[in-house]
Design a protein around this motif. Structure first.
Motif, PDB file in Angstrom:
ATOM      1  N   TYR A 129      39.132  38.964  40.813  1.00 30.68           N
ATOM      2  CA  TYR A 129      38.761  40.016  41.758  1.00 30.68           C
ATOM      3  C   TYR A 129      38.888  39.544  43.199  1.00 30.68           C
ATOM      4  N   VAL A 130      39.558  40.380  44.011  1.00 29.12           N
ATOM      5  CA  VAL A 130      39.704  40.105  45.439  1.00 29.12           C
ATOM      6  C   VAL A 130      38.759  41.014  46.204  1.00 29.12           C
ATOM      7  N   VAL A 131      37.964  40.435  47.080  1.00 28.52           N
ATOM      8  CA  VAL A 131      37.101  41.204  47.980  1.00 28.52           C
ATOM      9  C   VAL A 131      37.612  40.981  49.392  1.00 28.52           C
ATOM     10  N   TRP A 132      38.259  41.995  49.953  1.00 30.39           N
ATOM     11  CA  TRP A 132      38.737  41.904  51.334  1.00 30.39           C
ATOM     12  C   TRP A 132      37.606  42.226  52.312  1.00 30.39           C
ATOM     13  N   LYS A 133      36.774  43.170  51.906  1.00 33.02           N
ATOM     14  CA  LYS A 133      35.670  43.589  52.770  1.00 33.02           C
ATOM     15  C   LYS A 133      34.424  43.720  51.912  1.00 33.02           C
ATOM     16  N   GLY A 134      33.433  42.870  52.181  1.00 30.54           N
ATOM     17  CA  GLY A 134      32.209  42.854  51.401  1.00 30.54           C
ATOM     18  C   GLY A 134      31.240  41.862  52.004  1.00 30.54           C
ATOM     19  N   VAL A 135      30.200  41.512  51.275  1.00 27.60           N
ATOM     20  CA  VAL A 135      29.205  40.561  51.788  1.00 27.60           C
ATOM     21  C   VAL A 135      29.883  39.237  52.126  1.00 27.60           C
ATOM     22  N   SER A 194      49.639  48.068  40.822  1.00 30.86           N
ATOM     23  CA  SER A 194      48.565  47.084  40.796  1.00 30.86           C
ATOM     24  C   SER A 194      47.491  47.488  39.798  1.00 30.86           C
ATOM     25  N   THR A 195      46.758  46.492  39.308  1.00 32.18           N
ATOM     26  CA  THR A 195      45.735  46.731  38.296  1.00 32.18           C
ATOM     27  C   THR A 195      44.526  47.417  38.909  1.00 32.18           C
ATOM     28  N   ALA A 240      33.410  49.047  51.108  1.00 35.77           N
ATOM     29  CA  ALA A 240      33.917  47.794  50.553  1.00 35.77           C
ATOM     30  C   ALA A 240      35.369  47.954  50.101  1.00 35.77           C
ATOM     31  N   LEU A 241      36.157  46.897  50.272  1.00 29.31           N
ATOM     32  CA  LEU A 241      37.545  46.892  49.825  1.00 29.31           C
ATOM     33  C   LEU A 241      37.714  45.790  48.789  1.00 29.31           C
ATOM     34  N   TYR A 242      38.051  46.150  47.556  1.00 26.96           N
ATOM     35  CA  TYR A 242      38.210  45.140  46.517  1.00 26.96           C
ATOM     36  C   TYR A 242      39.088  45.675  45.401  1.00 26.96           C
ATOM     37  N   LYS A 243      39.621  44.760  44.586  1.00 25.32           N
ATOM     38  CA  LYS A 243      40.496  45.167  43.484  1.00 25.32           C
ATOM     39  C   LYS A 243      40.662  44.013  42.501  1.00 25.32           C
ATOM     40  N   SER A 244      40.969  44.346  41.250  1.00 29.75           N
ATOM     41  CA  SER A 244      41.166  43.321  40.227  1.00 29.75           C
ATOM     42  C   SER A 244      42.644  43.023  40.025  1.00 29.75           C
ATOM     43  N   PHE A 245      42.930  41.793  39.596  1.00 29.52           N
ATOM     44  CA  PHE A 245      44.300  41.347  39.351  1.00 29.52           C
ATOM     45  C   PHE A 245      44.339  40.550  38.046  1.00 29.52           C
ATOM     46  N   PRO A 246      45.486  40.527  37.372  1.00 34.04           N
ATOM     47  CA  PRO A 246      45.576  39.852  36.070  1.00 34.04           C
ATOM     48  C   PRO A 246      45.682  38.333  36.134  1.00 34.04           C
ATOM     49  N   SER A 247      45.951  37.766  37.324  1.00 38.40           N
ATOM     50  CA  SER A 247      46.067  36.306  37.420  1.00 38.40           C
ATOM     51  C   SER A 247      45.477  35.808  38.730  1.00 38.40           C
ATOM     52  N   MET A 248      45.062  34.543  38.731  1.00 39.06           N
ATOM     53  CA  MET A 248      44.506  33.938  39.932  1.00 39.06           C
ATOM     54  C   MET A 248      45.553  33.866  41.039  1.00 39.06           C
ATOM     55  N   GLU A 249      46.795  33.592  40.682  1.00 34.23           N
ATOM     56  CA  GLU A 249      47.864  33.491  41.675  1.00 34.23           C
ATOM     57  C   GLU A 249      48.054  34.810  42.410  1.00 34.23           C
TER      58      GLU A 249
END
Length: 214
Positions: A8-14, A63-64, A35-44
């Protein structure tokens, strides 16, 4: 069948960053306005996305989607955003104060134009000028690209072809008023078919052209 691992990427959050579990992500976005966030299938992919423009990933059809359905999650509603569009915004340090305005491509966040700082302007004036600036550029390129603004006043002013500011003209804001006159003249002399749309800040977060100075 086991569920595939997500990151999970959090661009805007705590605390913005890349998280390896939903629980960690949720702590940083739950209850956080816009909040701005989204999930991805890999760490890369997640690490790359974190360093990139969030709107390129939030608006991507490939994107996922995040598994969370809170109103702060943009992934469930990004289909409402027209990615092939221009977003405009203004920033003013004071009222009146130093004024800047700009336009960016929504799809990739690349800045198209940036004007200022200009002395003794207002935010509403900047929003108005930004919309007309975008309209003129698109007219020159013969493009029907939609324009997003988060200013109701500016959208109304453009529709009426009049910058209805209460700011009084002075020696300091001479340049600002010259730009206003040029914009009003352009509106009266040109027709356009571009949609001018209100950016839904509550559901989509800050407009991509935002200067980030709040």
């Amino acid at each position: 069948m086991a569920k595939s691992k997500k990151y999970y990427v959090v661009w805007k959050g705590v605390v913005p960053g890349v998280y390896s579990s939903w629980d960690e992500c949720k702590k940083n976005v739950h209850g956080y306005e816009d909040a701005l966030y989204k999930s991805f299938p890999s760490m890369e992919e997640a690490q790359f996305a974190f360093t990139d423009n969030p709107w390129k990933h939030l608006n991507s059809k490939n994107s996922t989607k995040s598994v969370h359905k809170e109103k702060t999650n943009l992934s469930a509603i990004t289909n409402k955003i027209i990615t092939e569009s221009i977003a405009v915004d203004a920033a003013c340090s004071g009222n009146p104060g130093l004024l800047e305005y700009r336009g960016v491509n929504v799809a990739d966040g690349i800045e198209i134009f940036h004007v200022g700082p200009l002395e003794e302007g207002t935010n509403n004036i900047g929003e108005f000028l930004a919309i007309v600036h975008a309209l003129a550029l698109l007219k020159n390129d013969n493009k029907n690209t939609p324009i997003y603004s988060d200013s109701v006043n500016a959208i109304k002013w453009v529709a009426k072809k009049k910058c209805n500011t209460k700011l009084e003209r002075s020696a300091k804001n001479k340049v600002v008023f010259e730009l206003i006159e040029r914009a009003e003249k352009w509106l009266h002399c040109h027709n356009y078919s571009n949609q001018i749309l209100k950016w839904d800040t509550r559901n989509w977060g800050e407009i991509p052209a935002d200067f980030g100075r709040k």
